[in-house]
Write a protein that holds these residues in place. Structure first.
Motif, PDB file in Angstrom:
ATOM      1  N   VAL A 172       0.851  -1.212   0.000  1.00  0.00           N
ATOM      2  CA  VAL A 172       0.000   0.000   0.000  1.00  0.00           C
ATOM      3  C   VAL A 172       0.882   1.256   0.000  1.00  0.00           C
ATOM      4  CG1 VAL A 172      -1.840   1.205   1.235  1.00  0.00           C
ATOM      5  CG2 VAL A 172      -1.724  -1.283   1.295  1.00  0.00           C
ATOM      6  N   GLU A 173       1.947   1.209   0.774  1.00  0.00           N
ATOM      7  CA  GLU A 173       2.842   2.364   0.859  1.00  0.00           C
ATOM      8  C   GLU A 173       3.549   2.595  -0.474  1.00  0.00           C
ATOM      9  OE1 GLU A 173       2.869   4.367   3.248  1.00  0.00           O
ATOM     10  OE2 GLU A 173       1.808   3.200   4.762  1.00  0.00           O
ATOM     11  N   VAL A 174       3.836   1.459  -1.154  1.00  0.00           N
ATOM     12  CA  VAL A 174       4.517   1.585  -2.443  1.00  0.00           C
ATOM     13  C   VAL A 174       3.566   2.153  -3.487  1.00  0.00           C
ATOM     14  CG1 VAL A 174       5.702   0.308  -4.287  1.00  0.00           C
ATOM     15  CG2 VAL A 174       6.065  -0.342  -1.912  1.00  0.00           C
ATOM     16  N   VAL A 175       2.302   1.692  -3.449  1.00  0.00           N
ATOM     17  CA  VAL A 175       1.342   2.133  -4.479  1.00  0.00           C
ATOM     18  C   VAL A 175       0.887   3.563  -4.239  1.00  0.00           C
ATOM     19  CG1 VAL A 175      -0.943   1.657  -5.499  1.00  0.00           C
ATOM     20  CG2 VAL A 175       0.580  -0.232  -4.895  1.00  0.00           C
ATOM     21  N   GLN A 176       0.658   3.947  -3.005  1.00  0.00           N
ATOM     22  CA  GLN A 176       0.129   5.294  -2.791  1.00  0.00           C
ATOM     23  C   GLN A 176       0.662   5.967  -1.519  1.00  0.00           C
ATOM     24  OE1 GLN A 176      -4.070   4.136  -1.019  1.00  0.00           O
ATOM     25  NE2 GLN A 176      -4.011   3.774  -3.206  1.00  0.00           N
ATOM     26  N   GLY A 177       1.670   5.429  -0.942  1.00  0.00           N
ATOM     27  CA  GLY A 177       2.137   5.993   0.322  1.00  0.00           C
ATOM     28  C   GLY A 177       3.540   6.583   0.260  1.00  0.00           C
ATOM     29  N   SER A 209       5.604   1.206 -13.509  1.00  0.00           N
ATOM     30  CA  SER A 209       4.130   1.283 -13.577  1.00  0.00           C
ATOM     31  C   SER A 209       3.523  -0.113 -13.472  1.00  0.00           C
ATOM     32  CB  SER A 209       3.695   1.931 -14.900  1.00  0.00           C
ATOM     33  OG  SER A 209       4.291   3.181 -15.012  1.00  0.00           O
ATOM     34  N   LEU A 210       4.154  -1.081 -14.178  1.00  0.00           N
ATOM     35  CA  LEU A 210       3.648  -2.461 -14.141  1.00  0.00           C
ATOM     36  C   LEU A 210       3.746  -3.039 -12.726  1.00  0.00           C
ATOM     37  CD1 LEU A 210       5.049  -3.966 -17.484  1.00  0.00           C
ATOM     38  CD2 LEU A 210       2.661  -3.428 -16.915  1.00  0.00           C
ATOM     39  N   VAL A 211       4.921  -2.804 -12.104  1.00  0.00           N
ATOM     40  CA  VAL A 211       5.109  -3.328 -10.734  1.00  0.00           C
ATOM     41  C   VAL A 211       4.085  -2.680  -9.792  1.00  0.00           C
ATOM     42  CG1 VAL A 211       6.719  -3.408  -8.787  1.00  0.00           C
ATOM     43  CG2 VAL A 211       7.542  -3.879 -11.088  1.00  0.00           C
ATOM     44  N   SER A 212       3.918  -1.344  -9.944  1.00  0.00           N
ATOM     45  CA  SER A 212       2.988  -0.611  -9.082  1.00  0.00           C
ATOM     46  C   SER A 212       1.563  -1.144  -9.262  1.00  0.00           C
ATOM     47  CB  SER A 212       3.068   0.873  -9.415  1.00  0.00           C
ATOM     48  OG  SER A 212       2.008   1.571  -8.857  1.00  0.00           O
ATOM     49  N   ALA A 213       1.183  -1.384 -10.526  1.00  0.00           N
ATOM     50  CA  ALA A 213      -0.172  -1.889 -10.813  1.00  0.00           C
ATOM     51  C   ALA A 213      -0.328  -3.296 -10.217  1.00  0.00           C
ATOM     52  CB  ALA A 213      -0.408  -1.919 -12.313  1.00  0.00           C
ATOM     53  N   ALA A 214       0.717  -4.135 -10.368  1.00  0.00           N
ATOM     54  CA  ALA A 214       0.653  -5.507  -9.846  1.00  0.00           C
ATOM     55  C   ALA A 214       0.518  -5.493  -8.321  1.00  0.00           C
ATOM     56  CB  ALA A 214       1.916  -6.267 -10.255  1.00  0.00           C
ATOM     57  N   VAL A 231      -5.950  -2.641  -3.663  1.00  0.00           N
ATOM     58  CA  VAL A 231      -6.193  -1.176  -3.623  1.00  0.00           C
ATOM     59  C   VAL A 231      -6.261  -0.689  -5.070  1.00  0.00           C
ATOM     60  CG1 VAL A 231      -5.131  -0.670  -1.383  1.00  0.00           C
ATOM     61  CG2 VAL A 231      -3.706  -0.705  -3.452  1.00  0.00           C
ATOM     62  N   PRO A 232      -6.896   0.455  -5.323  1.00  0.00           N
ATOM     63  CA  PRO A 232      -6.993   0.930  -6.720  1.00  0.00           C
ATOM     64  C   PRO A 232      -5.596   1.237  -7.300  1.00  0.00           C
ATOM     65  CG  PRO A 232      -8.302   2.307  -5.240  1.00  0.00           C
ATOM     66  CD  PRO A 232      -7.580   1.363  -4.377  1.00  0.00           C
ATOM     67  N   VAL A 233      -5.488   0.926  -8.606  1.00  0.00           N
ATOM     68  CA  VAL A 233      -4.214   1.260  -9.293  1.00  0.00           C
ATOM     69  C   VAL A 233      -4.049   2.781  -9.252  1.00  0.00           C
ATOM     70  CG1 VAL A 233      -3.014   1.221 -11.515  1.00  0.00           C
ATOM     71  CG2 VAL A 233      -4.322  -0.780 -10.771  1.00  0.00           C
ATOM     72  N   ASN A 234      -2.847   3.234  -8.876  1.00  0.00           N
ATOM     73  CA  ASN A 234      -2.620   4.690  -8.721  1.00  0.00           C
ATOM     74  C   ASN A 234      -2.255   5.309 -10.083  1.00  0.00           C
ATOM     75  OD1 ASN A 234      -1.966   7.241  -7.923  1.00  0.00           O
ATOM     76  ND2 ASN A 234      -0.706   6.605  -6.157  1.00  0.00           N
ATOM     77  N   LEU A 235      -3.279   5.700 -10.825  1.00  0.00           N
ATOM     78  CA  LEU A 235      -3.060   6.239 -12.192  1.00  0.00           C
ATOM     79  C   LEU A 235      -2.310   7.572 -12.160  1.00  0.00           C
ATOM     80  CD1 LEU A 235      -6.420   5.292 -13.933  1.00  0.00           C
ATOM     81  CD2 LEU A 235      -4.174   4.303 -14.310  1.00  0.00           C
ATOM     82  N   VAL A 236      -2.611   8.379 -11.134  1.00  0.00           N
ATOM     83  CA  VAL A 236      -1.930   9.686 -11.023  1.00  0.00           C
ATOM     84  C   VAL A 236      -0.421   9.451 -10.862  1.00  0.00           C
ATOM     85  CG1 VAL A 236      -1.747  11.805  -9.673  1.00  0.00           C
ATOM     86  CG2 VAL A 236      -3.969  10.742 -10.033  1.00  0.00           C
ATOM     87  N   ALA A 237      -0.098   8.454 -10.003  1.00  0.00           N
ATOM     88  CA  ALA A 237       1.326   8.146  -9.783  1.00  0.00           C
ATOM     89  C   ALA A 237       1.967   7.672 -11.095  1.00  0.00           C
ATOM     90  CB  ALA A 237       1.476   7.086  -8.707  1.00  0.00           C
ATOM     91  N   ILE A 238       1.213   6.822 -11.851  1.00  0.00           N
ATOM     92  CA  ILE A 238       1.765   6.312 -13.126  1.00  0.00           C
ATOM     93  C   ILE A 238       2.018   7.479 -14.087  1.00  0.00           C
ATOM     94  CG2 ILE A 238       1.193   4.920 -15.173  1.00  0.00           C
ATOM     95  CD1 ILE A 238      -0.040   2.867 -13.216  1.00  0.00           C
ATOM     96  N   MET A 239       1.072   8.415 -14.119  1.00  0.00           N
ATOM     97  CA  MET A 239       1.283   9.609 -14.958  1.00  0.00           C
ATOM     98  C   MET A 239       2.525  10.380 -14.487  1.00  0.00           C
ATOM     99  SD  MET A 239      -2.519  11.010 -15.718  1.00  0.00           S
ATOM    100  CE  MET A 239      -2.046  12.686 -15.974  1.00  0.00           C
ATOM    101  N   GLY A 240       2.643  10.439 -13.152  1.00  0.00           N
ATOM    102  CA  GLY A 240       3.821  11.106 -12.558  1.00  0.00           C
ATOM    103  C   GLY A 240       5.115  10.423 -12.986  1.00  0.00           C
ATOM    104  N   PHE A 241       5.073   9.028 -13.007  1.00  0.00           N
ATOM    105  CA  PHE A 241       6.293   8.310 -13.423  1.00  0.00           C
ATOM    106  C   PHE A 241       6.703   8.722 -14.840  1.00  0.00           C
ATOM    107  CE2 PHE A 241       4.771   4.602 -10.574  1.00  0.00           C
ATOM    108  CZ  PHE A 241       5.358   5.187  -9.463  1.00  0.00           C
ATOM    109  N   PHE A 242       5.694   8.814 -15.722  1.00  0.00           N
ATOM    110  CA  PHE A 242       6.027   9.163 -17.122  1.00  0.00           C
ATOM    111  C   PHE A 242       6.459  10.626 -17.259  1.00  0.00           C
ATOM    112  CE2 PHE A 242       4.103   5.086 -17.896  1.00  0.00           C
ATOM    113  CZ  PHE A 242       4.908   4.596 -18.901  1.00  0.00           C
TER     114      PHE A 242
END
Ligand code: ADP
Length: 432
Positions: A98-103, A133-138, A145-156
């Motif tokens: 959870v911390e990795v995906v959105q924390g 992004s793939l690891v985060s989604a997995a 927990v919901p896939v963090n799309l904002v974070a994925i956009m941030g990664f790009f």
């Protein structure tokens, strides 16, 4: 070029970009290894000893060592790829999903993206962003927990920024390298020119010293003769010998004057005085006629016939009157000096864009061995070595240097006992 001192961080590579990236990876590996080992030590000696943390630190150090070896001896991109995947996995699995995906760990995931663009080609940042992004989604799916799309956009976005700065840096480095190469080439060319100029200066210095010593040597004979005969005149009381001694004194004075004039001419040539002086259009026939007129009496006394075959066409050359007169007088003077009997023929003609002066004599001729050296300063042929014919060995050198400086040529054909033919070609002056 000076070879840079190599350390264990450097990787010898023919591609400077590859070498730079591999060196950076080595620095990161060393830093990470130091941190890992410290973590292991601290974990081992802390009161609540966490052996798993110590093992992790040790394992990471070993992995770093293996990546270092791959980077050093096999392939930079492969080592960088393994390192980035390892880094991504450490960050992704080092905390709660959870911390990795959105924390709190989310922020750290940008690190491999930035490092990717530096350790590999600039576009690598996008590939690392995809991986993260793939690891985060997995992880999001695993942690429900919901896939963090904002974070994925941030990664790009981070990937784009990294790509842009890495690309700019790379372009700047390429430009810098090409400037460097250009500078190197220029320095090399200048060094070569300077070395050449230095060689030339050394050569000129040696020539100058040789010239000074030769002049001094040539001066010594007439000066000591003058002194001897002056002493004789002073000490001996033989009035009947007086005329003889006086004529020797005159001869030696003439010799000295001739030498000084020749040396002055040579020094004018060396200093470029003639080449800088004003040039004018000169009629070669007029110069020859004047010189011949002054030599007629001498030729008559010696019983030498002087024939003139001057061209009807204008034989104008460009130069300085003093110079052209010097050429003609030196060559005509030699013809008379080295011809005991017979004749001298002086001819001018126009051949294409050249004015040609030919002086033929039926004199003693020049030995074949001498012909190669005849234009050297102070060189006198073997035909004069046993004779008392006066001379400095500078007349032909002066004539030759003057003619060449005017864009012309001097050629000498000669046969011992038969005579000498001197041919001078000047560029024609076509002005009206
Ligand atoms: P020099 O003062 O000895 O005449 P030059 O430089 O004028 O010096 O000539 C160099 C040498 O070339 C002379 O010493 C002589 O041996 C030879 N030489 C030049 N012109 C003639 C000529 N017309 N006939 C024979 N020998 C000549």
């Amino acid at each position: 070029m000076i070879e840079k001192q190599r350390s264990f961080l450097d990787v010898p590579s023919s591609d400077p970009d590859d070498a730079r990236r591999r060196r950076l990876l080595n620095i990161l590996l060393v830093a990470l290894t130091v941190v890992s080992l410290l973590t292991s030590v601290i974990a081992l000696f802390s009161p609540d000893a966490a052996s798993s943390l110590a093992m992790l630190g040790l394992g990471l150090s070993i992995a770093n060592g293996i990546i270092y070896l791959i980077n050093r001896f096999y392939s930079g991109p492969l080592a960088a790829g393994i390192f980035l995947v390892m880094l991504t996995l450490i960050i992704s699995f080092g905390d709660e999903p959870v911390e990795v995906v959105q924390g709190r760990t989310l922020f750290f995931l940008s690190f491999p993206i930035i490092v990717g663009s530096i350790l590999m080609k600039p576009t690598a940042s996008f590939w690392v962003a995809v991986l993260i992004s793939l690891v985060s989604a997995a992880l999001a799916v695993a942690a429900a927990v919901p896939v963090n799309l904002v974070a994925i956009m941030g990664f790009f976005t981070v990937a784009f920024g990294s790509w842009l700065s890495a690309k700019t840096l790379q372009t700047a480095l390429v430009d810098l390298r090409s400037i460097n190469r250009e500078l190197d080439e220029r320095v090399e060319a200048r060094t070569y020119e300077l070395a050449e100029a230095n060689d030339r200066l050394t050569e000129l210095d040696q020539l100058k010293s040789k010239f000074v010593s030769e002049v001094s040597h040539e001066l010594r004979t007439p000066v000591s003769n003058l002194m001897i005969y002056l002493d004789i005149l002073e000490l001996e009381n033989q009035p009947e010998q007086r005329t003889t001694y006086l004529s020797v004194l005159r001869e030696e004075t003439n010799r000295l004057t001739q030498l000084v004039n020749d040396v002055l001419d040579i020094s004018h040539l060396d200093l470029g005085v003639y080449s800088r002086s004003e040039t004018e259009q000169i009629d070669l026939n007029t110069v020859i006629e004047k010189q011949v007129a002054s030599l007629l009496v001498r030729a008559g006394v010696l019983g030498i016939k002087l024939d003139l075959k001057l061209s009807d066409q204008p034989v104008n050359v460009r130069g300085n009157n003093e110079q052209i007169t010097r050429v003609v007088s030196n060559l005509l003077g030699n013809a008379i000096k080295y011809t005991e009997k017979g004749s001298i023929e002086v001819a001018t003609s126009v051949e294409g864009d050249r004015v040609v002066l030919e002086i033929n004599d039926t004199g003693m001729g020049i030995a074949p061995n001498d012909l190669d050296h005849i234009f050297e300063r102070f060189y006198r042929g073997e035909n004069v070595s046993q004779s008392t014919i006066p001379g400095t060995g500078l007349g032909l050198a002066i004539a030759h240097e003057i003619v060449e400086s005017l864009g012309g040529r001097v050629q000498i054909d000669s046969h011992v006992g038969a005579g000498t033919q001197v041919t001078v070609q000047f560029p024609i002056s076509a002005e009206g």
